[in-house]
Design an enzyme around this catalytic site. Structure first.
Site, short mmCIF file in Angstrom:
data_model
loop_
_atom_site.label_atom_id
_atom_site.label_comp_id
_atom_site.label_asym_id
_atom_site.label_seq_id
_atom_site.Cartn_x
_atom_site.Cartn_y
_atom_site.Cartn_z
N ARG A 70 0.83 -1.22 0.00
CA ARG A 70 0.00 0.00 0.00
C ARG A 70 0.86 1.26 0.00
NH1 ARG A 70 -3.26 -1.97 4.82
NH2 ARG A 70 -1.77 -3.64 4.62
N GLU A 107 3.02 -6.41 13.11
CA GLU A 107 1.99 -6.49 14.15
C GLU A 107 1.36 -7.88 14.13
OE1 GLU A 107 -1.16 -3.65 13.64
OE2 GLU A 107 -2.18 -4.27 15.46
P1 AMP Z 1 4.22 -2.16 11.71
O1 AMP Z 1 5.45 -2.76 11.12
O2 AMP Z 1 3.75 -2.87 12.95
O3 AMP Z 1 4.34 -0.66 11.92
O4 AMP Z 1 3.06 -2.41 10.65
C1 AMP Z 1 2.92 -1.60 9.55
C2 AMP Z 1 2.52 -2.36 8.32
O5 AMP Z 1 1.49 -3.30 8.57
C3 AMP Z 1 1.97 -1.38 7.32
O6 AMP Z 1 2.50 -1.73 6.04
C4 AMP Z 1 0.48 -1.57 7.37
O7 AMP Z 1 -0.04 -1.58 6.07
C5 AMP Z 1 0.25 -2.90 8.06
N1 AMP Z 1 -0.66 -2.81 9.22
C6 AMP Z 1 -0.33 -3.01 10.52
N2 AMP Z 1 -1.38 -2.87 11.34
C7 AMP Z 1 -2.42 -2.54 10.54
C8 AMP Z 1 -3.81 -2.23 10.80
N3 AMP Z 1 -4.33 -2.25 12.06
N4 AMP Z 1 -4.59 -1.92 9.75
C9 AMP Z 1 -4.08 -1.90 8.48
N5 AMP Z 1 -2.80 -2.18 8.18
C10 AMP Z 1 -1.97 -2.51 9.19
#
Ligand code: AMP
Length: 187
Positions: A70, A107
């Site tokens: 995205r 996550e």
């Molecule tokens: P992080 O590495 O934990 O900061 O996760 C970020 C990545 O995971 C991004 O590329 C987001 O597109 C996706 N992502 C994580 N949590 C969510 C969420 N609650 N809703 C949508 N996309 C998420």
């Protein structure tokens, strides 16, 4: 929204926040998935998102680096807005040339990102872009990749911040100013 490292609070850019749909329990129970496809469907909202992303980090940017998948959408439009090129940070095995790679925790899961080893000029001022920052693991891995390539990360921009997960704070603690447009409290 102007100024280096400007971060959203729960009231920021309410027009854009209202265009983002929340899908509970996707892709697994307990995750509130913030769905940007509804924002993308709205022409005015999409244009405003890119204009406001462009205002988050004033100052010279040599190239935008976008994180699959995205991040590519916003990164390409932002690069066009700023008049820069675009570097793709991709998931494992997608880039055809020689790469550098970093492993990281999501996550919800584990992953690896890669960068073409010759994509960035030494000392290039790179603006990192993704749709959302949660724990910051993905973006911090991207920062490591960019720095390993000898370039400088002058800022990281996200449409959405989940501030309770602490990712934006972690990225700033790593020396990268963070800009965000919309903040959703909780997970
Ligand atoms: P992080 O590495 O934990 O900061 O996760 C970020 C990545 O995971 C991004 O590329 C987001 O597109 C996706 N992502 C994580 N949590 C969510 C969420 N609650 N809703 C949508 N996309 C998420």
């Amino acid at each position: 929204m102007t100024g280096a490292g400007r971060r959203a609070d729960g009231a920021s850019n309410a027009d854009l926040a209202g265009l983002i749909r929340t899908i509970p329990d996707f892709p697994k129970p307990g995750i509130q998935f913030r769905d940007i496809t509804t924002l993308l469907l709205d022409g005015r909202g999409l244009a405003a998102t890119i204009a406001r992303l462009a205002a988050l980090h004033p100052g010279p940017v040599d190239v935008v680096a976008a994180i699959e998948a995205r991040g590519f959408i916003f990164g390409a439009a932002l690069a066009r807005e700023l008049g820069t090129g675009l570097v793709l940070i991709r998931k494992d095995g997608k880039l055809p040339g020689a790469t550098v790679a970093v492993d990281y925790a999501l996550e919800y899961g584990e992953d690896r990102i890669e960068l073409h080893e010759d994509a960035l000029l030494p000392g290039a001022r790179v603006l990192l872009v993704d749709d959302l920052v949660a724990t910051g693991g993905t973006a911090l891995a991207a920062v490591r990749l960019i720095r390993r390539a000898g370039a400088e990360v002058i800022g990281a921009s996200f449409v959405i911040d989940l501030p309770d997960l602490g990712g934006a704070d972690r990225i700033e603690a790593d020396g990268v100013p963070v800009g965000t447009l919309v903040a959703f409290l909780g997970h």
